[in-house]
Design a protein around this motif. Structure first.
Motif, PDB file in Angstrom:
ATOM      1  N   VAL A  89       0.840  -1.210   0.000  1.00  0.00           N
ATOM      2  CA  VAL A  89       0.000   0.000   0.000  1.00  0.00           C
ATOM      3  C   VAL A  89       0.872   1.257   0.000  1.00  0.00           C
ATOM      4  O   VAL A  89       0.827   2.068  -0.924  1.00  0.00           O
ATOM      5  CB  VAL A  89      -0.950   0.001   1.222  1.00  0.00           C
ATOM      6  N   VAL A  90       1.740   1.363   1.027  1.00  0.00           N
ATOM      7  CA  VAL A  90       2.451   2.639   1.194  1.00  0.00           C
ATOM      8  C   VAL A  90       3.474   2.842   0.078  1.00  0.00           C
ATOM      9  O   VAL A  90       3.394   3.800  -0.685  1.00  0.00           O
ATOM     10  CB  VAL A  90       3.127   2.702   2.583  1.00  0.00           C
ATOM     11  N   LYS A 147       3.977   1.130  -2.659  1.00  0.00           N
ATOM     12  CA  LYS A 147       3.412   0.987  -4.007  1.00  0.00           C
ATOM     13  C   LYS A 147       2.771   2.306  -4.445  1.00  0.00           C
ATOM     14  O   LYS A 147       3.014   2.802  -5.543  1.00  0.00           O
ATOM     15  CB  LYS A 147       2.386  -0.134  -3.996  1.00  0.00           C
ATOM     16  N   ASN A 148       1.970   2.911  -3.567  1.00  0.00           N
ATOM     17  CA  ASN A 148       1.295   4.165  -3.927  1.00  0.00           C
ATOM     18  C   ASN A 148       2.272   5.320  -4.036  1.00  0.00           C
ATOM     19  O   ASN A 148       2.100   6.208  -4.851  1.00  0.00           O
ATOM     20  CB  ASN A 148       0.221   4.493  -2.890  1.00  0.00           C
ATOM     21  N   TYR A 149       3.312   5.251  -3.214  1.00  0.00           N
ATOM     22  CA  TYR A 149       4.304   6.336  -3.301  1.00  0.00           C
ATOM     23  C   TYR A 149       5.003   6.283  -4.660  1.00  0.00           C
ATOM     24  O   TYR A 149       5.324   7.304  -5.240  1.00  0.00           O
ATOM     25  CB  TYR A 149       5.329   6.208  -2.174  1.00  0.00           C
ATOM     26  N   TYR A 150       5.241   5.071  -5.150  1.00  0.00           N
ATOM     27  CA  TYR A 150       5.909   4.965  -6.459  1.00  0.00           C
ATOM     28  C   TYR A 150       5.095   5.658  -7.537  1.00  0.00           C
ATOM     29  O   TYR A 150       5.625   6.212  -8.480  1.00  0.00           O
ATOM     30  CB  TYR A 150       6.081   3.489  -6.850  1.00  0.00           C
ATOM     31  N   LEU A 177      -7.953   8.470   7.187  1.00  0.00           N
ATOM     32  CA  LEU A 177      -7.360   9.681   6.629  1.00  0.00           C
ATOM     33  C   LEU A 177      -7.522   9.701   5.104  1.00  0.00           C
ATOM     34  O   LEU A 177      -7.674   8.656   4.468  1.00  0.00           O
ATOM     35  CB  LEU A 177      -5.865   9.734   6.963  1.00  0.00           C
ATOM     36  N   ASP A 178      -7.436  10.890   4.549  1.00  0.00           N
ATOM     37  CA  ASP A 178      -7.358  11.020   3.094  1.00  0.00           C
ATOM     38  C   ASP A 178      -6.107  10.275   2.649  1.00  0.00           C
ATOM     39  O   ASP A 178      -5.096  10.300   3.324  1.00  0.00           O
ATOM     40  CB  ASP A 178      -7.261  12.532   2.801  1.00  0.00           C
ATOM     41  N   ILE A 179      -6.175   9.624   1.479  1.00  0.00           N
ATOM     42  CA  ILE A 179      -5.101   8.710   1.065  1.00  0.00           C
ATOM     43  C   ILE A 179      -3.749   9.407   1.008  1.00  0.00           C
ATOM     44  O   ILE A 179      -2.740   8.880   1.470  1.00  0.00           O
ATOM     45  CB  ILE A 179      -5.433   8.018  -0.268  1.00  0.00           C
ATOM     46  N   GLU A 180      -3.715  10.628   0.502  1.00  0.00           N
ATOM     47  CA  GLU A 180      -2.429  11.329   0.400  1.00  0.00           C
ATOM     48  C   GLU A 180      -1.849  11.580   1.798  1.00  0.00           C
ATOM     49  O   GLU A 180      -0.672  11.361   2.069  1.00  0.00           O
ATOM     50  CB  GLU A 180      -2.612  12.669  -0.336  1.00  0.00           C
TER      51      GLU A 180
END
Lengths: 213, 152
Positions: free
Chosen positions: B64-65, B67-70, B125-128
């Motif tokens: 999640v963390v 992967k989304n940061y990429y 929280l909001d995803i960002e």
């Protein structure tokens, strides 16, 4: 971080920490009158409430000791300063997230260098910190940082040095020439946290050899 | 991590990767009143439970963390740290083999409840904001991992 800012009243709000003695420091800005006063608040990361630091309210000083307030090594902290100028202008600035374990630097060790005829003993003294353990006693650096070790060097001459290192407190450089000056250098190293202290330096002379040959 | 053993991981490498981006990432997290890895999630975990909790958390960070940061447009410096951390997490997870035996069921359940505390806080929280906060709390995770790291 800027919460509310009258330009030029407040700068560089940050922690400075040595051996877990953590001081909040800040600068007045170029346009802040000399009788500007400052108030400090702090909180644990994850908590809503800001707490006023007693003794650092409406002060003209530009530092505040938050050692006891940041003494839990499993927690992270924030602090903020509000500057209030006589003309009623104000500004508030917050620190980065403060981690005592990460941010603290290591002071030079306290070492006693004892010269003998053909050796020099170097004894590193324990370094208590303001951090209290579960038993209420002050923790030493060695207790906090499990991989802490000492690095000792004896400068014999310009090109030759002797080296010792370890976690114990007593070391001895042997096989030295009597009645000769040496320089001992001791540093503390904490690999996991990439920390290294400034060196403690002692200048010491081995004793003359008075035995009859 | 209790019954699970992980070899070949140099924790200081993970620390250095995180320290390189710590202030940048933590500055992106303006919510100072919420902590995902709360005291109820990590501290005072039994050895037996630690393997399950570590496995769940590291998998979440990977899937999640990181992967989304990429997928976000972030500075190269952050991507570099991310790949070091991600590669090490893949290695650790591959070696963490939580026991599947029946008598471990209660321990596994307790570990799962702890993980849910973290995951629930993340989802609120909001995803960002959640991504920035989770990445910024890597020092909390690494400090906790280090306790078990030194027990080998």
């Amino acid at each position: 971080h800027v919460t509310e800012d009258t330009p030029g009243l407040l700068h560089h709000v940050k922690f400075q920490s040595q051996n877990f003695e953590s001081i909040l420091m800040w600068d007045s800005g170029p346009t802040s009158p000399p009788d500007t006063v400052y108030s400090v608040e702090y909180k644990t990361y994850g908590q809503r409430q800001w707490l006023a630091k007693a003794g650092c309210q409406q002060t003209t000083r530009k530092s505040c000791n938050l050692t006891m307030e940041t003494g839990n090594l499993t927690e992270l902290y924030y602090a903020r300063v509000t500057a209030l100028s006589p003309g009623g202008r104000s500004a508030t600035k917050m620190t980065d997230r403060f981690s005592p374990l990460y941010h603290t630097t290591i002071k030079p060790p306290d070492v006693t260098c004892v010269p003998k005829v053909r050796s020099i003993q170097m004894m590193v003294h324990p370094m208590p910190t303001p951090i209290l353990g579960e038993d209420g006693h002050q923790l030493t650096l060695e207790k906090i940082f499990q991989d802490l070790f000492y690095r000792l060097e004896l400068q014999v001459n310009r090109t030759y040095q002797m080296h010792l290192e370890g976690t114990q407190r007593e070391y001895e450089f042997v096989g030295l020439t009597p009645d000769t000056e040496f320089i001992g250098v001791t540093t503390i190293s904490v690999p996991t946290w990439s920390k290294e202290s400034a060196p403690y330096v002692c200048r010491v002379r081995t004793l003359p050899d008075r035995t009859w040959t | 991590f209790g019954p699970c053993q992980v070899k070949g991981v140099v924790l200081s490498e993970l620390w250095k990767a995180f320290w390189a981006v710590k202030n940048t990432v933590q500055a992106q997290d303006n919510i100072t009143s919420i902590r995902l890895l709360k005291p109820e999630v990590l501290p005072n975990i039994s050895d037996a439970e630690s393997c399950f909790v570590a496995h769940a958390l590291l998998k979440f960070y990977l899937n999640v963390v990181f992967k989304n940061y990429y997928n976000k447009r972030v500075e190269f410096k952050i991507l570099k740290s991310l790949s070091t951390l991600a590669n090490n997490f893949i290695l650790i997870i591959s070696k963490l083999q939580p026991s599947q035996e029946n008598e471990m069921f209660a321990i596994k359940e307790s570990a799962h409840r702890r993980f849910l505390l973290f995951q629930r806080a993340f989802k609120q929280l909001d995803i960002e904001a959640a991504l920035a906060k989770a990445f910024g709390e890597m020092d909390i995770l690494l400090t906790w991992m280090e306790k078990f790291y030194h027990q080998l």
